[in-house]
Design an enzyme around this catalytic site. Structure first.
Site, PDB file in Angstrom:
ATOM      1  CE  LYS A  31      -3.816   2.122   2.637  1.00 58.21           C
ATOM      2  NZ  LYS A  31      -4.684   2.003   3.822  1.00 58.21           N
TER       3      LYS A  31
ATOM      4  CB  SER B  21      -8.058   3.831   3.070  1.00 57.14           C
ATOM      5  OG  SER B  21      -7.209   3.208   4.022  1.00 57.14           O
TER       6      SER B  21
ATOM      7  CB  SER C  61      -8.327   0.837   5.885  1.00 54.92           C
ATOM      8  OG  SER C  61      -9.021   2.040   5.792  1.00 54.92           O
TER       9      SER C  61
END
Ligand code: GLN
Length: 479
Positions: A79, A154, A178
């Site tokens: 990420k 997210s 997330s």
């Protein structure tokens, strides 16, 4: 080799039987990822050079007859809020468009020490704020299962990448759901470990007391292997725990007979009916495996959203203060004075959601409101943690939905931040309590949208959580 369905064990077998080399696998993984990525925008960049160098190391180990690491040759996406030395780390923000970290996050170092091959950086909501991945300055991610829908957020890029096959496993971050929510939306496994289990060093801070790094994978075993590789104490993170790291994958013995499961009654109100039905079917599977199911209560659940959005915005307003144009960020050059430069850099650089959080957070921390909001929220947080502690005196694990509904359409909730915040109702409590929690696929709706089942256990009982998830998966889950 079907790159989109490979598992860590298959890679290990393939490498040791010399069916393919780690370099061949990396080249094929990158080719597939680069050609498929435009469909979803899950990945922001590919780190070809670094991937090939890591793969070559694995091949050298194989030729030298040396033992291989747990992640040898495995293509991994990271990420874009996790720092990678020499590789751009944007946090999904325009402000960090040109930011190249001078060091690697501890989790990244550990991945590579275990032989992992980092293929690139995954798209995400700006500074990890969001539930749909629509807050990225680099465009939304599309859910590979249904391209007109969001992948969740997210860590939407990390989840979509594993589901689509542009990586075999990935790292995400979870502050208020997330990892679990996008895992649920994309039909993959997502794990939020105990707070402190994985070092946060190099994870760009959103809300430090809630931030976790954790794995995404196509099955429970791969997630357990990945967590085992990155977990453990780190001198660079004072909140990282020194508790020894069990061999999670070895402990997957399928034995869940007699395990006590709690269903929190507060978590089954307001669910979309198909989601509720699928979770009920999931619970039936656990009963058939010999688990004892009973109802438990987590009475402070109703206050969790308010508590979370006070604490996370307070911490975010402080953590994001550093992006002022002096260091890290793209600077607004046309400003006559220093104050204007700060103002313009932040005004032009941050997206709407980050601005909203900075303003809320500054407000709840301000003199006169601190006691009424921030301090109160901290007290509520303690009560939420106490609810879980109490429930775990009665049961070994808690089963709950991950999200009240499956993946929604792009744009559907974009103009209603409150509605977006409410979608985190079942996941933020685990972060507030700091306990391990995960999403495991639990069937699909009539429209083919995946639904995840959440498993939560006591602090540091990742092994129990994985054991239950894997037994469920092996039993076929919900079909
Ligand atoms: N959706 C939540 C938020 O917007 C969770 C974010 C996260 O876990 N990083 O804050």
């Amino acid at each position: 080799m079907d790159i989109a369905s490979l598992t860590i064990d298959q890679i290990k077998t393939g490498l040791t039987a010399r069916k393919f080399s780690a370099s061949e696998l990396a080249i094929e993984a990158l080719r597939f990822a680069e050609s498929e990525n435009p469909k979803t925008n899950a990945m922001l960049l590919f780190s070809r050079e670094r991937a090939l160098a890591a793969a070559k190391k694995v091949d050298d180990q194989i030729s030298a007859g040396e033992p291989l690491g747990a992640l040898a040759g495995v293509p991994i996406a990271v990420k874009d809020v996790i720092s990678t030395k020499g590789i751009r780390t944007t946090c999904g923000s325009k402000l960090l468009e040109k930011y190249v970290p001078p060091y690697d996050a501890t989790a990244v170092i550990r991945l590579e020490q275990a032989g992992g091959v980092i293929v690139g950086k995954a798209n995400c909501d700006e500074f990890a704020m969001g539930s749909s991945n629509e807050n990225s300055a680099y465009g939304p991610v599309r859910n590979p299962v249904a391209l007109d829908r969001v992948p969740g957020g997210s860590s939407g890029g990390s989840a979509a990448s594993v589901a689509q096959g542009t990586s075999v496993v990935s790292l995400g971050s979870d502050t208020g759901g997330s990892i679990r929510q996008p895992a649920s939306f994309c039909g993959v496994v997502g794990v939020t470990p105990t707070y402190g289990r994985v070092s946060r060093y190099g994870l760009v801070a959103f809300a430090s007391s809630l931030d976790h790094i954790g794995p995404f994978a196509r099955n429970v075993r791969d997630a357990a292997i990945l967590l085992g590789a990155i977990a453990g104490h780190d001198v660079h993170d004072a909140t990282s725990a020194s508790a020894p790291v069990p061999d999670y994958a070895r402990l997957l013995d399928g034995n869940v007979k007699g395990m006590k499961i709690g269903l929190p009654k507060e978590y089954f109100k307001g669910l979309a009916s198909e989601t509720g039905d699928l979770i009920a079917k999931g619970v039936d599977v656990l009963k058939k495996l010999g688990c004892e199911v009973r109802e438990v209560t987590l009475p402070t659940t109703d206050y969790a959203i308010a508590c979370y959005y006070i604490i996370c915005t307070a911490e975010a307003s402080s953590n994001l203060a550093r992006y002022d144009g002096v260091r890290y960020t793209t600077r607004s050059e046309s400003s006559p004075t220093l104050i204007d430069m700060y103002r313009n850099t932040r005004g032009e650089g941050f997206g709407a959601e980050c601005k909203r959080r900075i303003m809320l957070g500054t407000y709840v921390l301000s003199a006169g409101y601190y006691d009424a909001y921030y301090l109160k929220a901290q007290k509520v947080r303690a009560l939420i943690a106490r609810d879980f502690a109490q429930a775990f005196t009665e049961v070994d694990a808690i089963i709950a939905p991950v999200s009240p509904f499956p993946a929604f359409r792009l744009g559907e909730k974009l103009n209603d931040p409150m509605e977006m915040y409410l979608s985190d109702i079942y996941t933020i409590t685990g972060d507030l309590a700091g306990i391990p929690c995960m999403s495991v696929p639990c069937g699909t709706t009539a429209a083919g949208l995946p639904v995840g089942m959440q498993i939560l256990t006591k602090h540091f009982d990742e092994s129990g959580m994985f054991r239950l998830a894997e037994a469920f998966e092996k039993a076929g889950g919900v079909s």
